[in-house]
Scaffold this motif. Structure first.
Motif, PDB file in Angstrom:
ATOM      1  N   ARG A   1       1.049  -1.310   0.003  1.00  0.00           N
ATOM      2  CA  ARG A   1      -0.015  -0.007   0.115  1.00  0.00           C
ATOM      3  C   ARG A   1       0.846   1.334  -0.034  1.00  0.00           C
ATOM      4  O   ARG A   1       0.310   2.319   0.140  1.00  0.00           O
ATOM      5  CB  ARG A   1      -0.693   0.060   1.229  1.00  0.00           C
ATOM      6  N   ALA A   2       2.083   1.209   0.191  1.00  0.00           N
ATOM      7  CA  ALA A   2       2.819   2.398   0.226  1.00  0.00           C
ATOM      8  C   ALA A   2       4.298   2.534  -0.636  1.00  0.00           C
ATOM      9  O   ALA A   2       4.955   1.315  -0.537  1.00  0.00           O
ATOM     10  CB  ALA A   2       3.131   2.724   1.734  1.00  0.00           C
ATOM     11  N   ARG A   3       4.699   3.333  -1.178  1.00  0.00           N
ATOM     12  CA  ARG A   3       5.898   3.668  -1.656  1.00  0.00           C
ATOM     13  C   ARG A   3       7.016   3.920  -0.750  1.00  0.00           C
ATOM     14  O   ARG A   3       7.132   5.243  -0.389  1.00  0.00           O
ATOM     15  CB  ARG A   3       5.888   4.525  -2.771  1.00  0.00           C
ATOM     16  N   LEU A   4       7.627   3.117  -0.118  1.00  0.00           N
ATOM     17  CA  LEU A   4       8.615   3.550   0.903  1.00  0.00           C
ATOM     18  C   LEU A   4       9.729   3.669   0.139  1.00  0.00           C
ATOM     19  O   LEU A   4      10.338   3.078  -0.772  1.00  0.00           O
ATOM     20  CB  LEU A   4       8.806   2.135   1.870  1.00  0.00           C
ATOM     21  N   ASP A   5      10.707   4.666   0.777  1.00  0.00           N
ATOM     22  CA  ASP A   5      11.907   5.217  -0.028  1.00  0.00           C
ATOM     23  C   ASP A   5      12.771   5.651   1.136  1.00  0.00           C
ATOM     24  O   ASP A   5      12.565   6.715   1.865  1.00  0.00           O
ATOM     25  CB  ASP A   5      11.508   6.418  -1.036  1.00  0.00           C
ATOM     26  N   PHE A   6      13.763   5.074   1.433  1.00  0.00           N
ATOM     27  CA  PHE A   6      14.827   5.521   2.490  1.00  0.00           C
ATOM     28  C   PHE A   6      16.168   6.072   1.697  1.00  0.00           C
ATOM     29  O   PHE A   6      16.946   6.231   2.661  1.00  0.00           O
ATOM     30  CB  PHE A   6      15.055   4.283   3.272  1.00  0.00           C
ATOM     31  N   GLY A   7      16.136   6.439   0.557  1.00  0.00           N
ATOM     32  CA  GLY A   7      17.267   6.925  -0.018  1.00  0.00           C
ATOM     33  C   GLY A   7      18.773   6.356   0.321  1.00  0.00           C
ATOM     34  O   GLY A   7      18.756   5.313   0.953  1.00  0.00           O
ATOM     35  N   PRO A   8      19.803   6.744  -0.416  1.00  0.00           N
ATOM     36  CA  PRO A   8      21.117   6.312   0.151  1.00  0.00           C
ATOM     37  C   PRO A   8      21.588   6.429   1.295  1.00  0.00           C
ATOM     38  O   PRO A   8      21.577   7.481   2.045  1.00  0.00           O
ATOM     39  CB  PRO A   8      21.973   6.868  -1.121  1.00  0.00           C
ATOM     40  N   GLY A   9      22.063   5.420   1.689  1.00  0.00           N
ATOM     41  CA  GLY A   9      22.945   5.370   3.071  1.00  0.00           C
ATOM     42  C   GLY A   9      21.840   5.460   4.187  1.00  0.00           C
ATOM     43  O   GLY A   9      22.155   5.598   5.420  1.00  0.00           O
TER      44      GLY A   9
ATOM     45  N   ILE B   1      16.239   5.724   8.911  1.00  0.00           N
ATOM     46  CA  ILE B   1      17.348   5.772   9.983  1.00  0.00           C
ATOM     47  C   ILE B   1      18.671   5.649   9.202  1.00  0.00           C
ATOM     48  O   ILE B   1      18.904   4.828   8.291  1.00  0.00           O
ATOM     49  CB  ILE B   1      17.312   4.388  10.761  1.00  0.00           C
ATOM     50  N   GLY B   2      19.726   6.847   9.588  1.00  0.00           N
ATOM     51  CA  GLY B   2      20.590   7.016   9.070  1.00  0.00           C
ATOM     52  C   GLY B   2      21.510   7.993   9.675  1.00  0.00           C
ATOM     53  O   GLY B   2      21.237   8.472  10.579  1.00  0.00           O
TER      54      GLY B   2
ATOM     55  N   THR C   1      22.901  10.698   8.791  1.00  0.00           N
ATOM     56  CA  THR C   1      22.880  12.069   8.193  1.00  0.00           C
ATOM     57  C   THR C   1      21.553  12.682   8.455  1.00  0.00           C
ATOM     58  O   THR C   1      20.515  12.034   8.670  1.00  0.00           O
ATOM     59  CB  THR C   1      23.010  12.085   6.727  1.00  0.00           C
ATOM     60  N   PRO C   2      21.568  14.008   8.661  1.00  0.00           N
ATOM     61  CA  PRO C   2      20.496  14.800   8.947  1.00  0.00           C
ATOM     62  C   PRO C   2      19.423  14.431   8.017  1.00  0.00           C
ATOM     63  O   PRO C   2      19.628  14.460   6.967  1.00  0.00           O
ATOM     64  CB  PRO C   2      20.834  16.244   9.373  1.00  0.00           C
ATOM     65  N   ASN C   3      18.158  14.544   8.414  1.00  0.00           N
ATOM     66  CA  ASN C   3      17.222  14.160   7.366  1.00  0.00           C
ATOM     67  C   ASN C   3      15.828  15.110   7.714  1.00  0.00           C
ATOM     68  O   ASN C   3      14.661  14.595   7.546  1.00  0.00           O
ATOM     69  CB  ASN C   3      16.684  12.615   7.295  1.00  0.00           C
ATOM     70  N   ILE C   4      15.913  16.382   8.110  1.00  0.00           N
ATOM     71  CA  ILE C   4      15.058  17.260   8.265  1.00  0.00           C
ATOM     72  C   ILE C   4      15.243  18.493   8.158  1.00  0.00           C
ATOM     73  O   ILE C   4      16.365  18.890   8.320  1.00  0.00           O
ATOM     74  CB  ILE C   4      14.328  17.146   9.804  1.00  0.00           C
ATOM     75  N   GLU C   5      14.321  19.214   7.351  1.00  0.00           N
ATOM     76  CA  GLU C   5      14.241  20.522   7.043  1.00  0.00           C
ATOM     77  C   GLU C   5      13.121  21.217   7.537  1.00  0.00           C
ATOM     78  O   GLU C   5      12.010  20.786   7.571  1.00  0.00           O
ATOM     79  CB  GLU C   5      14.334  20.959   5.506  1.00  0.00           C
ATOM     80  N   GLU C   6      13.053  22.375   8.474  1.00  0.00           N
ATOM     81  CA  GLU C   6      12.027  23.150   8.855  1.00  0.00           C
ATOM     82  C   GLU C   6      11.772  24.326   8.453  1.00  0.00           C
ATOM     83  O   GLU C   6      12.698  25.128   7.851  1.00  0.00           O
ATOM     84  CB  GLU C   6      12.094  23.162  10.421  1.00  0.00           C
ATOM     85  N   HIS C   7      10.481  24.708   8.102  1.00  0.00           N
ATOM     86  CA  HIS C   7      10.031  26.149   7.666  1.00  0.00           C
ATOM     87  C   HIS C   7       9.120  26.597   8.643  1.00  0.00           C
ATOM     88  O   HIS C   7       7.928  26.140   8.456  1.00  0.00           O
ATOM     89  CB  HIS C   7       9.538  25.813   6.222  1.00  0.00           C
ATOM     90  N   TRP C   8       9.403  27.883   9.200  1.00  0.00           N
ATOM     91  CA  TRP C   8       8.300  28.571   9.920  1.00  0.00           C
ATOM     92  C   TRP C   8       7.660  29.438   8.889  1.00  0.00           C
ATOM     93  O   TRP C   8       8.163  30.137   8.067  1.00  0.00           O
ATOM     94  CB  TRP C   8       8.898  29.297  11.013  1.00  0.00           C
ATOM     95  N   LEU C   9       6.338  29.485   8.982  1.00  0.00           N
ATOM     96  CA  LEU C   9       5.477  30.188   8.139  1.00  0.00           C
ATOM     97  C   LEU C   9       5.481  31.568   8.582  1.00  0.00           C
ATOM     98  O   LEU C   9       5.372  32.014   9.728  1.00  0.00           O
ATOM     99  CB  LEU C   9       3.836  29.691   8.109  1.00  0.00           C
ATOM    100  N   LYS C  10       5.374  32.497   7.581  1.00  0.00           N
ATOM    101  CA  LYS C  10       5.657  34.067   7.599  1.00  0.00           C
ATOM    102  C   LYS C  10       4.207  34.266   8.379  1.00  0.00           C
ATOM    103  O   LYS C  10       4.101  35.097   9.193  1.00  0.00           O
ATOM    104  CB  LYS C  10       5.771  34.779   6.350  1.00  0.00           C
ATOM    105  N   ASP C  11       3.078  33.755   7.627  1.00  0.00           N
ATOM    106  CA  ASP C  11       1.595  33.870   8.341  1.00  0.00           C
ATOM    107  C   ASP C  11       1.073  32.468   8.906  1.00  0.00           C
ATOM    108  O   ASP C  11       0.663  31.684   7.895  1.00  0.00           O
ATOM    109  CB  ASP C  11       0.711  34.503   7.166  1.00  0.00           C
ATOM    110  N   PRO C  12       1.039  32.523   9.933  1.00  0.00           N
ATOM    111  CA  PRO C  12       0.487  31.146  10.480  1.00  0.00           C
ATOM    112  C   PRO C  12      -0.847  30.869   9.824  1.00  0.00           C
ATOM    113  O   PRO C  12      -1.645  31.912   9.359  1.00  0.00           O
ATOM    114  CB  PRO C  12       0.379  31.310  12.223  1.00  0.00           C
ATOM    115  N   ILE C  13      -1.623  29.758   9.773  1.00  0.00           N
ATOM    116  CA  ILE C  13      -2.701  29.110   9.268  1.00  0.00           C
ATOM    117  C   ILE C  13      -3.594  28.640  10.392  1.00  0.00           C
ATOM    118  O   ILE C  13      -3.159  27.922  11.049  1.00  0.00           O
ATOM    119  CB  ILE C  13      -2.570  28.478   8.206  1.00  0.00           C
TER     120      ILE C  13
END
Length: 159
Positions: free
Chosen positions: A42-50, A141-142, A144-156
């Motif tokens: 049911r899912a396309r799992l993708d864990f990238g290189p490494g 699980i690896g 290397t860092p695997n997260i990017e955060e983006h704070w919204l200029k205008d919260p919703i």
């Protein structure tokens, strides 16, 4: 402040962001002497290189509607699947792709529905609407860092 109404989580509406994990429709086959329906692959799992697949348990505090969305995140090196370990509705927030998040979409997952977020999909934090907020999470699980955060200029505000 912008206001966004949630819509029901369906495979068609969620397809640009990932996979809906549920038992909609007939099982692909019956197993275990015909006593268990298998809803296969049911899912396309993708864990990238490494990276490799890992299963973690998340126990999130419930939130309430209206919910104020201030930040979204993404995982550029791997998909991330959320499987509720409860039978309650919960909130799934995603944003259209780009170097910064595009238009935001909010879905209400029905009891028994999980999601798999495709690699790089901008999304809100885990947002159960009822206790318990327990989820099994399958992700990369690896070392290397695997997260990017983006704070919204205008919260919703999500209703």
């Amino acid at each position: 402040m912008p206001v966004l109404k949630t819509k029901p989580l369906t495979a068609a509406a969620f397809a640009p962001f990932g996979d809906v994990l549920d038992t909609a429709g007939d099982p692909d086959k019956l197993i275990n002497q015909g006593l268990c329906g298998r809803y296969h692959d049911r899912a396309r799992l993708d864990f990238g290189p490494g990276g490799r697949a890992g299963i973690s348990l998340f126990d999130a505090e419930p939130r309430r509607l209206p919910y104020r969305l201030e930040m979204v995140e993404r995982h550029p090196d791997g998909s991330q699947a959320f499987l509720p370990m409860h039978r309650n509705a919960w909130l799934v927030i995603v944003a259209e792709p780009g170097p910064v998040p595009g238009r935001v979409h909010a879905f209400t997952a029905a009891p028994g529905q999980g999601v798999n977020l495709h690699r790089g999909t901008w999304h809100g934090v885990l947002t159960p609407l009822h206790a318990p907020g327990l989820f099994a999470v399958i992700d990369r699980i690896g070392d290397t860092p695997n997260i990017e955060e983006h704070w919204l200029k205008d919260p919703i505000d999500i209703h």
